[in-house]
Motif scaffolding. Structure first.
Motif, PDB file in Angstrom:
ATOM      1  N   VAL A 138      38.609  35.822  24.505  1.00 48.52           N
ATOM      2  CA  VAL A 138      39.836  35.320  25.114  1.00 48.52           C
ATOM      3  C   VAL A 138      40.084  36.060  26.427  1.00 48.52           C
ATOM      4  N   THR A 139      40.464  35.337  27.444  1.00 49.39           N
ATOM      5  CA  THR A 139      40.905  35.921  28.705  1.00 49.39           C
ATOM      6  C   THR A 139      42.358  35.504  28.926  1.00 49.39           C
ATOM      7  N   ALA A 140      43.266  36.471  28.867  1.00 51.73           N
ATOM      8  CA  ALA A 140      44.696  36.207  29.062  1.00 51.73           C
ATOM      9  C   ALA A 140      45.061  36.551  30.503  1.00 51.73           C
ATOM     10  N   ILE A 141      45.512  35.560  31.258  1.00 57.44           N
ATOM     11  CA  ILE A 141      45.938  35.742  32.648  1.00 57.44           C
ATOM     12  C   ILE A 141      47.452  35.567  32.690  1.00 57.44           C
ATOM     13  N   PHE A 142      48.145  36.523  33.316  1.00 58.46           N
ATOM     14  CA  PHE A 142      49.609  36.486  33.238  1.00 58.46           C
ATOM     15  C   PHE A 142      50.240  36.916  34.551  1.00 58.46           C
ATOM     16  N   GLY A 143      51.064  36.026  35.136  1.00 55.32           N
ATOM     17  CA  GLY A 143      51.870  36.374  36.295  1.00 55.32           C
ATOM     18  C   GLY A 143      53.080  37.166  35.855  1.00 55.32           C
ATOM     19  N   LEU A 144      53.221  38.390  36.341  1.00 53.94           N
ATOM     20  CA  LEU A 144      54.237  39.314  35.825  1.00 53.94           C
ATOM     21  C   LEU A 144      55.654  38.964  36.248  1.00 53.94           C
ATOM     22  N   GLN A 145      55.820  38.011  37.163  1.00 52.46           N
ATOM     23  CA  GLN A 145      57.162  37.570  37.563  1.00 52.46           C
ATOM     24  C   GLN A 145      57.577  36.298  36.825  1.00 52.46           C
ATOM     25  N   ASP A 146      57.028  36.114  35.654  1.00 56.86           N
ATOM     26  CA  ASP A 146      57.339  34.955  34.812  1.00 56.86           C
ATOM     27  C   ASP A 146      58.831  34.921  34.490  1.00 56.86           C
TER      28      ASP A 146
ATOM     29  N   ALA B 117      54.578  39.561  25.529  1.00 53.43           N
ATOM     30  CA  ALA B 117      53.418  38.679  25.447  1.00 53.43           C
ATOM     31  C   ALA B 117      52.090  39.422  25.415  1.00 53.43           C
ATOM     32  N   LEU B 118      52.004  40.566  26.101  1.00 51.88           N
ATOM     33  CA  LEU B 118      50.700  41.205  26.309  1.00 51.88           C
ATOM     34  C   LEU B 118      50.493  42.512  25.546  1.00 51.88           C
ATOM     35  N   ASP B 119      51.557  43.267  25.289  1.00 51.70           N
ATOM     36  CA  ASP B 119      51.384  44.569  24.644  1.00 51.70           C
ATOM     37  C   ASP B 119      50.762  44.403  23.257  1.00 51.70           C
ATOM     38  N   GLY B 120      49.565  44.922  23.093  1.00 49.33           N
ATOM     39  CA  GLY B 120      48.901  44.880  21.789  1.00 49.33           C
ATOM     40  C   GLY B 120      48.088  43.636  21.524  1.00 49.33           C
ATOM     41  N   ILE B 121      48.012  42.704  22.479  1.00 43.52           N
ATOM     42  CA  ILE B 121      47.227  41.502  22.213  1.00 43.52           C
ATOM     43  C   ILE B 121      45.752  41.826  22.015  1.00 43.52           C
ATOM     44  N   GLU B 122      45.311  42.962  22.580  1.00 36.56           N
ATOM     45  CA  GLU B 122      43.904  43.341  22.425  1.00 36.56           C
ATOM     46  C   GLU B 122      43.527  43.580  20.973  1.00 36.56           C
TER      47      GLU B 122
ATOM     48  N   VAL C  82      45.907  42.316  41.503  1.00 42.46           N
ATOM     49  CA  VAL C  82      45.395  42.080  40.160  1.00 42.46           C
ATOM     50  C   VAL C  82      45.039  43.397  39.475  1.00 42.46           C
ATOM     51  N   THR C  83      45.381  43.493  38.181  1.00 46.00           N
ATOM     52  CA  THR C  83      44.848  44.567  37.333  1.00 46.00           C
ATOM     53  C   THR C  83      44.159  43.918  36.152  1.00 46.00           C
ATOM     54  N   ILE C  84      43.031  44.479  35.756  1.00 43.72           N
ATOM     55  CA  ILE C  84      42.205  43.867  34.714  1.00 43.72           C
ATOM     56  C   ILE C  84      41.861  44.895  33.647  1.00 43.72           C
ATOM     57  N   GLU C  85      42.013  44.509  32.399  1.00 44.51           N
ATOM     58  CA  GLU C  85      41.551  45.324  31.274  1.00 44.51           C
ATOM     59  C   GLU C  85      40.472  44.503  30.544  1.00 44.51           C
TER      60      GLU C  85
END
Length: 493
Positions: free
Chosen positions: A381-389, A397-402, A487-490
């Motif tokens: 899965v690749t989750a792409i997220f605009g932080l000004q949503d 939405a993102l904390d711990g999704i990994e 962009v930041t990528i993990e």
């Protein structure tokens, strides 16, 4: 049921009524929404509807309208690149969200670079949207089984038969992301990768909400025993802030979940105002303040036409197999505003995001093995997220999704069943990612930075699937000067 249950339901009802009142007042205060379209705006809308929805004209060069007929008789409309039926080893299926249609992905369907990869690009209209038929109900069984069967048919139509190197990727946004996340978690081998844009995964959001409440409760309890330690009260607020912010962001969801009788009494101008806001401040967030006059009105007309679907003029047109839009699509065109929005908001009302999904008979071969965790993704899965949503808090939405990403050794391949295969990550093909876009909003895929990231991510994924990538990290693919600073990528392998 407990008193707390009724208290929560009462609070949700109150929030929904307040949101409805605010939206209604704003719709009447905004003369552009309450007084309808001008003659010029209507002309631009009709021109856009013809260009987007006419089945006969190749108004957008290189794109073709098509239909799928599911086993239930449901007709799904989609738009594809290339010829009518071209065998390929890579299939990319685009799933839109609310209040959109296939057209939100036009720039990617037209991308010269993406088409040069040889991949087949397909954008479908979700049931009840655009040119696709309505569903009887919009719960998990109905929506997910319909989309799942559509994927099976598209793979049979476009992918090289029996070739184990063939791959199917879903790229999704908003409600399309809810659908694709559930497919990634609750099927094996139906798709090979999911790219989800600006949407949360419900198990992650539930977990983060519970954690926020518990942490805040602990800090608050300690603070009540030592009022002088103001930092504890501040920590309690910091813990609960993402959830509190999300509740404010979700005011429209509370409104959409008001009793049906209340919704039927909502003035059409209120829904028109909400859609106009999505188009002006969502689709064209970067241009709302800077673009004026005919150019901006033409862009708004495209957004309206995309959301409204075909007009009555398009129902006389037919595509190459002599198919046309069904009576349910005709019926939606006659509502005000066009699109039957009381039906469309059922996406929010009928537990599509979190209700139990019973796989249809046609999808049983993709059922995960009993020992597999039902919430963990079964493909990368690749989750792409605009932080000004403005609709979804990025921390929730993102904390711990990994924690829900699959291990490369557990990534399923091939045509379904419970087969497992160790996936090489030398080129990053089996990796999952979290990509944060610092300056983008909910419709990040329509903004210059966001669309660039999405296109380059797709190019990188397709190159890893073909085995032609020379430098194997997504970080390297997005390292261009114009993108890197935004962009930041993990990466999780």
């Amino acid at each position: 049921m407990s008193v707390s249950h009724y208290a929560i339901r009462g609070l949700a009802l109150l929030c929904g009524l307040v949101a409805l009142a605010v939206a209604t007042v704003r719709s009447y205060a905004n003369h552009k929404s309450s007084s309808g379209l001008t003659a010029e705006q209507y002309r631009l809308l009709r021109d856009s509807q013809h260009r987007i929805w006419s089945l006969e004209d190749e108004a957008i060069p290189g794109l073709h309208h098509n239909f799928l007929t599911l086993s239930s008789g449901l007709q799904i409309h989609y738009v594809a690149t290339g010829g009518q039926q071209t065998a390929t080893k890579s299939l990319v299926i685009f799933l839109h969200g609310f209040p959109d249609s296939w057209y939100i992905y036009k720039r990617f369907l037209e991308s010269t670079a993406l088409k040069a990869t040889g991949a087949q690009l397909v954008a479908i209209d979700l049931p009840g949207c655009g040119g696709s038929d309505d569903l009887r109900r919009y719960g998990p069984d109905e929506m997910l089984n319909a989309v799942g069967e559509a994927i099976v048919q598209l793979k049979a139509r476009y992918l090289t038969g029996g070739d184990r190197s063939s791959s199917c990727t879903i790229l999704s946004h908003d409600w399309g992301g809810f659908v694709s996340y559930r497919i990634a978690a609750e099927t094996v081998g139906l798709v090979d990768r999911v790219v989800a844009i600006n949407i949360g995964y419900m198990p992650v959001m539930r977990s983060n909400s519970r954690l926020a409440i518990e942490e805040s409760r602990i800090y608050f309890a300690i603070w009540t025993r030592s009022y002088m330690k103001v930092n504890l009260a501040f920590s309690a607020w910091q813990s609960i802030a993402p959830l509190a912010t999300q509740l404010l962001m979700s005011s429209y969801v509370f409104m959409f979940n008001l009793p049906h009788l209340v919704l039927t009494m909502i003035p059409s101008t209120t829904m028109a105002y909400l859609l106009d806001w999505c188009h002006r401040e969502g689709h064209h967030r970067r241009g709302a303040a800077s673009k004026t006059g005919q150019l901006f009105e033409a862009l708004l007309a495209e957004s309206r036409a995309s959301s409204f679907g075909p007009s009555s003029a398009e129902f006389t047109t037919r595509e190459h197999d002599n198919k046309t839009y069904s009576p349910s699509v005709v019926k939606r065109a006659k509502t005000s505003p066009p699109g039957d929005w009381l039906q469309r908001i059922r996406l929010y009302r009928e537990e599509l995001a979190s209700g139990k999904w019973n796989l249809a008979t046609t999808l049983q071969q993709y059922r995960p093995a009993p020992e597999m965790d039902e919430e963990t993704f079964k493909c990368p899965v690749t989750a792409i997220f605009g932080l000004q949503d403005v609709a979804i808090n990025p921390r929730l939405a993102l904390d711990g999704i990994e924690r829900y990403f699959p291990r490369p050794a557990d990534v399923a391949t091939g045509g379904g069943g419970h087969e497992k295969q160790v996936t090489s990550t030398a080129s990053g093909a089996g990796a999952s990612h979290i990509v944060r876009l610092k300056d983008c909003g909910h419709w990040s895929l329509l903004e210059p930075i966001g669309s660039g990231v999405v296109e380059k991510t797709l190019l990188w994924l397709l190159s890893t699937q073909r085995g032609t990538v020379s430098k194997g990290s997504l970080e390297h693919a997005l390292a261009s000067d114009e993108l890197a600073q935004h962009v930041t990528i993990e990466t999780y392998e």
